[in-house]
Each structure stands twice: as C-alpha cells, then as structure tokens.
Scaffold this motif. Structure first.
Motif, PDB file in Angstrom:
ATOM      1  N   HIS A 233     -28.981  46.564 -33.635  1.00 49.76           N
ATOM      2  CA  HIS A 233     -29.165  47.262 -34.639  1.00 49.76           C
ATOM      3  C   HIS A 233     -29.808  46.629 -35.776  1.00 49.76           C
ATOM      4  O   HIS A 233     -30.287  47.299 -36.930  1.00 49.76           O
ATOM      5  N   LEU A 234     -30.007  45.170 -35.766  1.00 53.53           N
ATOM      6  CA  LEU A 234     -30.359  44.560 -36.728  1.00 53.53           C
ATOM      7  C   LEU A 234     -31.921  44.609 -36.928  1.00 53.53           C
ATOM      8  O   LEU A 234     -32.677  44.506 -35.903  1.00 53.53           O
ATOM      9  N   THR A 235     -32.511  44.444 -37.975  1.00 53.96           N
ATOM     10  CA  THR A 235     -33.794  44.240 -38.237  1.00 53.96           C
ATOM     11  C   THR A 235     -33.755  42.679 -38.295  1.00 53.96           C
ATOM     12  O   THR A 235     -33.117  41.985 -39.302  1.00 53.96           O
ATOM     13  N   VAL A 236     -34.581  41.921 -37.614  1.00 54.17           N
ATOM     14  CA  VAL A 236     -34.594  40.464 -37.611  1.00 54.17           C
ATOM     15  C   VAL A 236     -35.692  39.890 -38.180  1.00 54.17           C
ATOM     16  O   VAL A 236     -37.067  40.475 -37.812  1.00 54.17           O
ATOM     17  N   ILE A 237     -35.512  39.007 -38.921  1.00 52.33           N
ATOM     18  CA  ILE A 237     -36.829  38.351 -39.561  1.00 52.33           C
ATOM     19  C   ILE A 237     -36.476  36.700 -39.190  1.00 52.33           C
ATOM     20  O   ILE A 237     -35.667  36.072 -39.725  1.00 52.33           O
TER      21      ILE A 237
ATOM     22  N   GLN B  21     -13.711  39.156 -35.451  1.00 52.01           N
ATOM     23  CA  GLN B  21     -14.524  38.784 -37.248  1.00 52.01           C
ATOM     24  C   GLN B  21     -16.000  38.797 -37.029  1.00 52.01           C
ATOM     25  O   GLN B  21     -16.431  39.527 -37.995  1.00 52.01           O
ATOM     26  N   LEU B  22     -16.551  38.341 -36.119  1.00 50.17           N
ATOM     27  CA  LEU B  22     -18.090  38.351 -35.700  1.00 50.17           C
ATOM     28  C   LEU B  22     -18.435  39.590 -35.702  1.00 50.17           C
ATOM     29  O   LEU B  22     -19.411  40.016 -36.280  1.00 50.17           O
ATOM     30  N   VAL B  23     -17.873  40.553 -34.708  1.00 43.29           N
ATOM     31  CA  VAL B  23     -18.157  41.927 -34.753  1.00 43.29           C
ATOM     32  C   VAL B  23     -18.264  42.675 -35.754  1.00 43.29           C
ATOM     33  O   VAL B  23     -19.182  43.343 -36.324  1.00 43.29           O
ATOM     34  N   GLU B  24     -16.987  42.571 -36.804  1.00 42.65           N
ATOM     35  CA  GLU B  24     -16.954  43.173 -37.953  1.00 42.65           C
ATOM     36  C   GLU B  24     -18.163  42.945 -38.932  1.00 42.65           C
ATOM     37  O   GLU B  24     -18.767  43.526 -39.625  1.00 42.65           O
ATOM     38  N   ILE B  25     -18.306  41.470 -39.106  1.00 46.57           N
ATOM     39  CA  ILE B  25     -19.382  41.046 -40.056  1.00 46.57           C
ATOM     40  C   ILE B  25     -20.781  41.406 -39.705  1.00 46.57           C
ATOM     41  O   ILE B  25     -21.616  41.942 -40.485  1.00 46.57           O
ATOM     42  N   PHE B  26     -21.388  41.622 -38.295  1.00 48.78           N
ATOM     43  CA  PHE B  26     -22.392  41.970 -37.778  1.00 48.78           C
ATOM     44  C   PHE B  26     -22.665  43.275 -37.713  1.00 48.78           C
ATOM     45  O   PHE B  26     -23.750  43.791 -37.917  1.00 48.78           O
ATOM     46  N   SER B  27     -21.376  44.022 -37.602  1.00 46.07           N
ATOM     47  CA  SER B  27     -21.463  45.465 -37.763  1.00 46.07           C
ATOM     48  C   SER B  27     -22.031  46.050 -39.103  1.00 46.07           C
ATOM     49  O   SER B  27     -22.386  47.227 -39.433  1.00 46.07           O
ATOM     50  N   GLU B  28     -21.497  45.280 -40.143  1.00 46.62           N
ATOM     51  CA  GLU B  28     -22.133  45.705 -41.619  1.00 46.62           C
ATOM     52  C   GLU B  28     -23.337  45.154 -41.819  1.00 46.62           C
ATOM     53  O   GLU B  28     -23.531  45.609 -42.951  1.00 46.62           O
ATOM     54  N   MET B  29     -23.818  44.510 -41.092  1.00 46.95           N
ATOM     55  CA  MET B  29     -25.251  43.870 -41.605  1.00 46.95           C
ATOM     56  C   MET B  29     -26.359  44.984 -41.311  1.00 46.95           C
ATOM     57  O   MET B  29     -26.258  45.588 -40.088  1.00 46.95           O
ATOM     58  N   SER B  30     -27.418  44.668 -41.883  1.00 46.05           N
ATOM     59  CA  SER B  30     -28.594  45.498 -41.263  1.00 46.05           C
ATOM     60  C   SER B  30     -29.776  44.548 -41.234  1.00 46.05           C
ATOM     61  O   SER B  30     -30.737  44.873 -40.504  1.00 46.05           O
ATOM     62  N   VAL B  31     -29.853  43.477 -42.031  1.00 48.27           N
ATOM     63  CA  VAL B  31     -30.883  42.683 -41.694  1.00 48.27           C
ATOM     64  C   VAL B  31     -30.482  41.317 -41.249  1.00 48.27           C
ATOM     65  O   VAL B  31     -29.499  40.721 -42.167  1.00 48.27           O
TER      66      VAL B  31
END
Length: 108
Positions: free
Chosen positions: A46-50, A14-24
């Motif tokens: 792959h995430l832009t981290v703020i 579930q976590l892999v799926e959720i984070f794969s769909e995120m960009s930020v």
C-alpha cells in the motif's frame, strides 16, 4: 552488534502496526528492505515508495552516466554530506538518505 537484539518475529506486531499507518516510504535501495519486510509478513504494497538510490541513478544517467546502482556513500559524496555518526548505522544512514533526498528535490 546484534547480540541480545530481538528476532524479527518478536517485532512483527509492532512493525505491522507502524507500516499500516504509513502511506509513503522514503529509503535508499528500498527493494532490499521492503523485500525483507514482505518476507517476514509486514504488508508494504500500500506504500508509495520513493527510492533515493533510483532517483540518484536516474539523475546521474540523465547527465551522461550509465549507472544501474550507486551506493549511499557515493550519493553522499556527490552531495558533500557530512556524516552524523558512522555509515551503515541505521540512524546515520537514515539521516544521510534524507539529506540526499532533499538535495535531489532542489536539483530537479
């Protein structure tokens, strides 16, 4: 508090799926949480981290401070945040982080 909660490996798909769909990813002291996710196998590179903590520290230091870290409680006090729930509860912390993020967008 975590009695009966699933183990991280049980939530991994579930976590892999959720984070794969995120960009930020917006969070407070993100290196801690993202480090944990990386260690259990959730890709986050792959995430832009703020990191709201880093932005807050940078803001304090630009105004004469010499901070390396600042707690979420310190940040919320600075911006006069009224907690919805209890600090260190994931939902309450997420709401507080979002409030502080939005406040810093205003003061920039």
């Amino acid at each position: 508090m975590v009695a009966g909660a699933p183990y991280p490996h049980e939530l991994l798909p579930q976590l892999v799926e959720i984070f794969s769909e995120m960009s930020v990813c917006i969070g407070y002291n993100t290196s801690l949480d993202l480090g944990f996710l990386d260690r259990i196998g959730v890709p986050t590179e792959h995430l832009t981290v703020i990191d709201v903590m880093q932005r807050f520290v940078d803001y304090l230091n630009a105004n004469g401070g010499t901070h390396r870290r600042a707690s979420l409680s310190t940040c919320t006090k600075y911006f006069d945040y009224k907690w919805e729930g209890t600090a260190h509860n994931s939902l309450a912390d997420a709401k507080a982080t979002l409030y502080c993020y939005n406040m810093m967008k205003v003061i920039k």
